[in-house]
Design a protein around this motif. Structure first.
Motif, mmCIF file in Angstrom:
data_model
loop_
_atom_site.group_PDB
_atom_site.id
_atom_site.type_symbol
_atom_site.label_atom_id
_atom_site.label_comp_id
_atom_site.label_asym_id
_atom_site.label_seq_id
_atom_site.Cartn_x
_atom_site.Cartn_y
_atom_site.Cartn_z
ATOM 1 N N TYR A 72 0.850 -1.183 0.000
ATOM 2 C CA TYR A 72 0.000 0.000 0.000
ATOM 3 C C TYR A 72 0.890 1.239 0.000
ATOM 4 O O TYR A 72 2.090 1.163 0.273
ATOM 5 N N ALA A 73 0.314 2.366 -0.318
ATOM 6 C CA ALA A 73 1.065 3.609 -0.450
ATOM 7 C C ALA A 73 0.513 4.655 0.502
ATOM 8 O O ALA A 73 -0.658 4.609 0.900
ATOM 9 N N GLY A 74 1.357 5.596 0.856
ATOM 10 C CA GLY A 74 0.969 6.689 1.743
ATOM 11 C C GLY A 74 1.950 7.837 1.625
ATOM 12 O O GLY A 74 3.064 7.679 1.108
ATOM 13 N N CYS A 75 1.533 8.992 2.092
ATOM 14 C CA CYS A 75 2.342 10.206 2.018
ATOM 15 C C CYS A 75 2.951 10.506 3.385
ATOM 16 O O CYS A 75 2.280 10.389 4.411
ATOM 17 N N SER A 76 4.212 10.897 3.361
ATOM 18 C CA SER A 76 4.901 11.392 4.550
ATOM 19 C C SER A 76 5.115 12.886 4.356
ATOM 20 O O SER A 76 5.916 13.303 3.510
ATOM 21 N N CYS A 77 4.378 13.693 5.127
ATOM 22 C CA CYS A 77 4.386 15.144 4.931
ATOM 23 C C CYS A 77 5.487 15.798 5.755
ATOM 24 O O CYS A 77 5.993 15.226 6.725
ATOM 25 N N LYS A 78 5.831 17.018 5.386
ATOM 26 C CA LYS A 78 6.882 17.762 6.055
ATOM 27 C C LYS A 78 6.519 19.239 6.065
ATOM 28 O O LYS A 78 5.548 19.670 5.441
ATOM 29 N N ALA A 79 7.332 20.006 6.776
ATOM 30 C CA ALA A 79 7.158 21.455 6.894
ATOM 31 C C ALA A 79 5.783 21.828 7.444
ATOM 32 O O ALA A 79 5.232 22.870 7.077
ATOM 33 N N GLY A 80 5.217 20.986 8.302
ATOM 34 C CA GLY A 80 3.934 21.299 8.907
ATOM 35 C C GLY A 80 2.729 20.982 8.058
ATOM 36 O O GLY A 80 1.591 21.180 8.514
ATOM 37 N N THR B 159 -1.834 18.212 1.497
ATOM 38 C CA THR B 159 -2.439 19.427 0.955
ATOM 39 C C THR B 159 -3.079 20.293 2.028
ATOM 40 O O THR B 159 -3.592 21.366 1.707
ATOM 41 N N ASP B 160 -3.065 19.855 3.272
ATOM 42 C CA ASP B 160 -3.652 20.626 4.367
ATOM 43 C C ASP B 160 -2.573 21.544 4.939
ATOM 44 O O ASP B 160 -1.599 21.099 5.540
ATOM 45 N N ASN B 161 -2.747 22.848 4.748
ATOM 46 C CA ASN B 161 -1.750 23.831 5.197
ATOM 47 C C ASN B 161 -2.166 24.553 6.471
ATOM 48 O O ASN B 161 -1.695 25.662 6.736
ATOM 49 N N SER B 162 -3.063 23.941 7.256
ATOM 50 C CA SER B 162 -3.522 24.604 8.472
ATOM 51 C C SER B 162 -2.393 24.795 9.479
ATOM 52 O O SER B 162 -2.403 25.758 10.247
ATOM 53 N N THR B 163 -1.444 23.890 9.509
ATOM 54 C CA THR B 163 -0.296 24.019 10.415
ATOM 55 C C THR B 163 1.017 24.128 9.649
ATOM 56 O O THR B 163 2.083 23.866 10.213
ATOM 57 N N ALA B 164 0.949 24.503 8.387
ATOM 58 C CA ALA B 164 2.153 24.536 7.547
ATOM 59 C C ALA B 164 3.016 25.754 7.873
ATOM 60 O O ALA B 164 2.526 26.800 8.317
ATOM 61 N N GLN B 165 4.295 25.605 7.657
ATOM 62 C CA GLN B 165 5.237 26.701 7.828
ATOM 63 C C GLN B 165 5.295 27.545 6.557
ATOM 64 O O GLN B 165 5.284 27.012 5.448
ATOM 65 N N THR B 166 5.378 28.835 6.754
ATOM 66 C CA THR B 166 5.542 29.715 5.614
ATOM 67 C C THR B 166 6.978 29.637 5.101
ATOM 68 O O THR B 166 7.870 29.088 5.755
ATOM 69 N N VAL B 167 7.182 30.203 3.925
ATOM 70 C CA VAL B 167 8.532 30.203 3.352
ATOM 71 C C VAL B 167 9.479 31.003 4.234
ATOM 72 O O VAL B 167 10.654 30.636 4.411
ATOM 73 N N ALA B 168 8.985 32.093 4.820
ATOM 74 C CA ALA B 168 9.833 32.885 5.715
ATOM 75 C C ALA B 168 10.228 32.086 6.954
ATOM 76 O O ALA B 168 11.378 32.153 7.410
ATOM 77 N N GLN B 169 9.280 31.320 7.491
ATOM 78 C CA GLN B 169 9.606 30.487 8.645
ATOM 79 C C GLN B 169 10.608 29.395 8.284
ATOM 80 O O GLN B 169 11.511 29.077 9.068
ATOM 81 N N GLN B 170 10.474 28.836 7.114
ATOM 82 C CA GLN B 170 11.422 27.812 6.685
ATOM 83 C C GLN B 170 12.823 28.400 6.525
ATOM 84 O O GLN B 170 13.817 27.786 6.937
ATOM 85 N N ARG B 171 12.917 29.575 5.937
ATOM 86 C CA ARG B 171 14.229 30.201 5.782
ATOM 87 C C ARG B 171 14.828 30.592 7.127
ATOM 88 O O ARG B 171 16.039 30.470 7.329
ATOM 89 N N MET B 172 13.975 31.063 8.029
ATOM 90 C CA MET B 172 14.470 31.407 9.355
ATOM 91 C C MET B 172 14.998 30.163 10.072
ATOM 92 O O MET B 172 16.038 30.212 10.752
ATOM 93 N N ALA B 173 14.301 29.033 9.914
ATOM 94 C CA ALA B 173 14.768 27.803 10.541
ATOM 95 C C ALA B 173 16.114 27.376 9.970
ATOM 96 O O ALA B 173 17.011 26.938 10.715
ATOM 97 N N VAL B 174 16.280 27.493 8.664
ATOM 98 C CA VAL B 174 17.558 27.122 8.050
ATOM 99 C C VAL B 174 18.671 28.032 8.544
ATOM 100 O O VAL B 174 19.781 27.578 8.869
ATOM 101 N N LEU B 175 18.395 29.328 8.616
ATOM 102 C CA LEU B 175 19.431 30.257 9.075
ATOM 103 C C LEU B 175 19.812 29.996 10.528
ATOM 104 O O LEU B 175 20.994 30.069 10.899
ATOM 105 N N LEU B 176 18.831 29.698 11.363
ATOM 106 C CA LEU B 176 19.142 29.431 12.768
ATOM 107 C C LEU B 176 20.013 28.188 12.919
ATOM 108 O O LEU B 176 21.013 28.190 13.658
ATOM 109 N N LEU B 177 19.644 27.125 12.226
ATOM 110 C CA LEU B 177 20.367 25.866 12.399
ATOM 111 C C LEU B 177 21.741 25.869 11.745
ATOM 112 O O LEU B 177 22.635 25.142 12.184
#
Length: 742
Positions: A489-497, A504-522
C-alpha cells in the motif's frame, strides 16, 4: 506500522505495534462462507523487549513500571474490499476526493469483538491506531521501550447446505425453524434481477410470513436488500437494478411465523440481460470505411432495449442497451496503472444508451493506491440544455439514466459526476478503491427538452489511472510504498507542517519565511565553532582545531539539507551528511576532554585515533543510540579525572591550581555544557526544534571554548601558524650547559 494476515481458518497472529497505526488484512472468506464471521481483537500487555515504543502520553506496564496495566484508547476501523480510509487527526483531503466512511469501534477495554452475518467473500481489513503521540524528541536509550500487542482472531461458521437457484425455474422450499440458503449466479451484462415468492402458504398464519435477505454483508455500509412478505394482498417480489456481474448472489430465507409453524413457498428468479454494442479496434477494422467514419462521428443506429431471459435464454439477438468500450490496462509500476480505450482517446456519449468502460482493479494489490478519473468535453459540442451525466460504480455499472440520476446500483452507492457548458471538466479521486471491477458509465441527458438529445452526441476525453500517491504528495511530501506481510500500500509522509492524505492541508504549515528562518538558525549557529577553532590555533592545538572545523562544516550543510521545505541545500548525499555530522559531534567532545587531561603527546594522539575509530564503528551500528556516543565520552572523562587526581596528589595542591581558571573558564564551561545537555535531553520538541537545537549548537561551541586548556608556558601565541611560513629560525635551547674554564 505493521501489517498481518489471517487465513480463512482463523489462525491468530500477534503484531507488535511500532507506531501509532496498525493495519491488518483480516480474512478472505470463500464464496461458500455464507454463515457468520466473528472477529475479535485483544490488546495484550506491552512487551518491553521490543526496540521501539509508541510515544503515548501515559505509561505502559513492563517498561514504565506502572502499578497496573493501562489499556490505551484504541480505535479500530473495519472495511470490506480495501484498507479503511481514516482521518484521526481531522485533516483535509484534496479537492474532488470522495471516500467511503469506515466502520469504527472504540476499544476501551483490552478485548473487543464484532459479529458479521453473511459476510461478503473477499478481503476484510481492520486498522487500529493509538492516540496521537507526544511531540517531544527523546534520546534513544533513555526512554522506556515497549510495544502493544494487537492480536486479531477470526472464527468462520460455514453453511453446509446451499442450494442453487436457476433463472426462471421455481425452487420449492419449506421453512420450519431453520433458515434456508440459496445462491444464484448473475452473469455479465445483467440489467435487472427479479426475485418473487409464489404459492406461499402457512398452516397457522395468514399471508406469507417470510423474511428474505439478498446479498452479503459489507462494512462500513451494508447494502443488503430485505424483503418481508406479511401482507397477503400484495405480490411478494424484489427488483434489483444492476446487480453485481459475474458472481454468486446469496439469498437467505427465514420464517416469521414462529417455532413449529410450517411455511411452504417457491422462489423464482428472473434475469434481464443487456445486449452490449462492443466497440474495439478489431470491430472497427472489420467495418467499412463509411461505417467506421459514422461510428467515429457518433452516427450509430438507435439501439435501446433489452432482452428478457424469461422469453429467451440467449443473448444473441435483440436491440442494444449499452455501448461497451474495451479498455486496456497498462501496468506502469508498482501500484501504478493506466487505463485507456483500445482504439481512441475519446469516448462517444449518446442519449439513447449509456457508454460503459470497465476498469479491472481486481489483482489484489490495486486497493493500496488511489483511483483518479479526469473527464473533459469540448465546449463547442455541448449545448446549453444538455448534460453529460457520469457514474462510477464497483461490481456493476449504472444503466438507469433515463429513470434516475442517483448512481445507485443494487448494492453500491456510486460516485456521480457531470459535464456541461459551465463545467467542462470533472475530476474524481477515490483513495484505496475496493478490489473489484469498476465501471464508468456516461450518458447524454436533456432535462428540459429530451427531443434535443435524440440526434446529439458528445466526445468525452478520459484520463483514467491508478496512482500510489496523488501528485506524488506534492512539494511538501514524499510518497512511500510500504509492504506488510505481503500486502502493498502507499501513503504520504508530509513535512514542513503540511498534513492530510496528500499533504495538501496547510492549516499548520510553515511559511517560506519560517522555513528560511529555521535554516538560518540551524546553520549560522554553527559559526560559534569559530571561537574554539581560533583558540585552538592560538594555543597550538591543531588537531583539535581540525576536528572543530570538520564538525562546523558538516553540521552546517547537514542542517541545510535536513530541512523539509523549499530552503534546502544538499552538497552530498543526505545519509553521508548525517553520518559526518554525528561523527564530528562525538569526536569533538572526545578530543576536548582528552585535551583537558593534558596527556603526553604520544598517548594523547593514540587515544584520539582509537576514539575516532570507535565512534565510526558505533555510529555505523546504531546512529541514534545514546550510549554509542556517551560510552567513549565517559571513558575520556574517567581518563581526565584520573589525571587530575594524580596531579593533585603529586603536587599536594588542587588541579588546576589557579582559582581564576576555575571561576572564569571551567565553571562557565561546565555550566554551559550542563544546560546544553539538559536542553538536548528534555526540552526538544517538534515545534521548538529549530530554536532549541540552535541553542544547543551555540552552547556546545561556547563550552568547548571555555574548557580548552591554556597554552604551554614555553609555547608562543600563534606559534603553529608561524611554522607554516618558510624562513630561517634560530633554535633556542632551554637546557643549561656547563662550561669549564681553563
Amino acid at each position: 506500522m505493521g501489517w498481518a494476515g489471517i487465513g480463512t481458518r482463523g489462525a491468530a497472529v500477534a503484531v507488535a505495534v511500532a507506531g501509532p497505526l496498525l493495519l491488518l488484512l483480516l480474512a478472505r472468506p470463500s464464496p461458500a462462507a455464507t454463515g457468520d464471521i466473528s472477529k475479535s481483537a485483544g490488546m495484550a500487555a506491552p512487551d518491553s523487549s521490543t526496540s521501539e515504543c509508541p510515544r503515548i502520553p501515559y505509561c505502559c506496564a513492563g517498561c514504565c513500571r506502572c502499578p497496573r496495566v493501562v489499556t490505551p484508547r484504541v480505535q479500530r476501523y473495519f472495511r470490506y474490499g480495501a484498507p479503511p480510509v481514516i482521518n484521526p487527526l481531522g485533516t483535509s483531503f484534496p479537492a474532488n476526493t470522495s471516500m467511503q466512511p469506515s466502520f469504527l469501534i472504540k476499544m476501551l477495554q483490552s478485548n473487543a469483538s464484532i459479529n458479521i452475518s453473511h459476510p461478503a467473500p473477499g478481503d476484510w481489513f481492520v486498522a487500529a491506531h493509538l492516540p496521537p503521540s507526544s511531540q517531544k524528541i527523546e534520546v534513544k536509550g533513555f526512554i522506556p521501550t515497549c510495544a502493544y500487542i494487537f492480536q486479531p482472531d477470526m472464527q468462520v461458521v460455514r453453511v453446509v447446505e446451499v442450494s442453487i437457484l436457476e433463472p426462471n425455474t421455481p425452487f420449492p422450499q419449506t421453512l420450519l425453524s431453520h433458515p434456508s440458503y440459496l445462491k444464484i449466479f448473475v452473469p455479465e451484462y445483467t440489467q435487472e434481477l427479479l426475485l418473487e415468492l409464489q404459492g406461499c402458504v402457512s398452516n397457522r398464519s395468514l399471508g406469507c410470513p417470510v423474511h428474505l435477505t439478498v446479498g452479503s454483508a459489507t462494512l462500513p455500509s451494508n447494502f443488503q436488500k430485505v424483503l418481508t412478505c406479511t401482507d397477503p394482498t400484495q405480490t411478494c417480489r424484489l427488483l434489483l437494478p444492476s446487480p453485481p456481474w459475474d458472481r454468486w448472489l446469496q439469498v437467505t430465507a427465514k420464517s416469521l411465523a414462529g417455532p413449529h409453524v410450517l411455511v411452504a413457498f417457491s422462489t423464482v428468479a428472473s434475469l434481464t440481460v443487456c445486449r452490449p454494442w462492443i466497440i474495439n479496434f478489431h470491430h472497427l477494422l472489420q467495418n467499412s470505411p463509411n461505417q467506421s467514419r459514422n461510428t467515429s462521428n457518433g452516427l450509430l443506429p438507435p439501439r435501446p432495449g433489452y432482452q428478457d431471459l424469461g422469453r429467451s435464454s440467449t443473448v444473441g439477438g435483440g436491440p442494444f442497451c449499452l455501448l461497451s468500450y474495451q479498455v486496456m490496462r497498462e501496468d506502469m509500476d508498482v501500484v501504478s496503472v493506466h487505463f485507456r480505450p483500445l482504439d481512441r482517446v475519446s469516448v462517444l456519449v449518446q442519449s439513447d444508451m449509456p457508454s460503459v468502460m470497465r476498469l479491472h482493479l481486481n489483482t489484489g494489490m490495486d486497493s493500496g493506491g488511489s483511483l483518479t478519473i479526469s473527464l473533459w468535453a469540448n465546449k463547442s459540442v455541448i449545448s446549453n440544455n444538455t448534460l453529460v451525466k457520469v457514474c462510477v460504480n464497483a461490481a456493476s455499472p449504472f444503466l438507469s439514466f433515463n429513470t434516475s440520476l442517483n448512481c445507485i446500483t443494487a448494492f453500491f452507492q456510486g460516485y456521480p459526476l457531470s459535464l456541461s457548458t459551465l463545467s467542462r471538466k470533472a475530476n474524481l479521486i477515490i483513495p484505496y478503491p475496493e478490489t473489484d471491477s469498476w465501471y464508468l458509465s456516461l450518458q447524454l441527458v436533456c432535462l428540459q427538452s429530451p427531443e434535443e438529445c435524440e440526434k446529439s452526441s458528445v466526445l468525452v476525453e478520459t484520463t483514467l489511472s491508478l496512482v500510489p500517491c496523488l501528485n506524488d504528495c506534492g512539494p511538501y511530501g514524499q510518497c512511500l510504498l510500504l509492504r506488510r506481510h505481503g500486502y502493498l500500500y502507499a501513503g504520504c509522509s508530509c513535512k514542513a507542517g503540511w498534513r492530510g492524505w496528500s499533504c495538501t492541508d496547510n492549516s499548520t504549515a510553515q511559511t517560506v519565511a519560517q522555513q528560511r528562518m529555521a535554516v538560518l538558525l540551524l546553520t549560522l549557529s554553527n559559526l560559534m565553532f569559530l571561537a574554539p577553532i581560533a583558540l585552538s590555533v592560538y594555543r597550538c592545538l591543531l588537531v583539535e582545531a581540525s576536528v572543530y572545523a570538520y564538525t562546523m562544516f558538516f553540521s552546517t550543510f547537514y542542517h541545510a539539507c535536513d530541512q523539509p521545505g523549499e530552503a534546502v541545500l544538499c552538497i552530498l548525499n543526505y545519509d553521508t551528511l548525517q553520518y559526518c555530522d554525528f561523527l564530528g559531534s562525538g569526536v569533538s567532545i572526545w578530543v576536548t576532554i582528552l585535551c583537558m587531561a593534558r596527556l603526553k603527546a604520544a598517548l594523547k594522539y593514540v587515544l584520539l585515533l582509537l576514539g575516532t575509530l570507535v565512534f565510526a564503528m558505533s555510529l555505523q551500528l546504531d546512529r541514534r543510540g545514546a550510549w554509542n556516543m556517551m560510552g567513549p565520552c565517559l571513558f575520556a572523562f574517567v581518563v581526565m579525572v584520573t589525571m587530575w587526581v594524580y596531579r593533585c596528589g603529586h603536587r599536594r595542591h588542587c588541579y588546576p591550581t589557579s582559582w581564576q581558571r576555575w571561576v572564569f573558564y571551567l565553571l562557565p564551561g561546565i555550566s554551559m555544557a550542563t544546560v546544553a545537555i539538559s536542553i538536548y535531553a528534555s526540552m526538544m520538541t517538534s515545534g521548538n526544534y529549530y530554536y532549541t537545537h540552535s541553542i544547543w549548537h551555540m552552547l556546545l561551541a561556547g563550552s568547548t571554548a571555555f574548557l580548552l586548556p591554556p597554552r604551554d608556558k614555553h609555547t608562543e601565541p600563534w606559534a603553529c601558524s608561524q611554522k607554516l611560513t618558510c624562513h630561517y629560525q634560530i633554535c633556542k635551547n632551554h637546557q643549561e650547559e656547563l662550561y669549564t674554564v681553563t
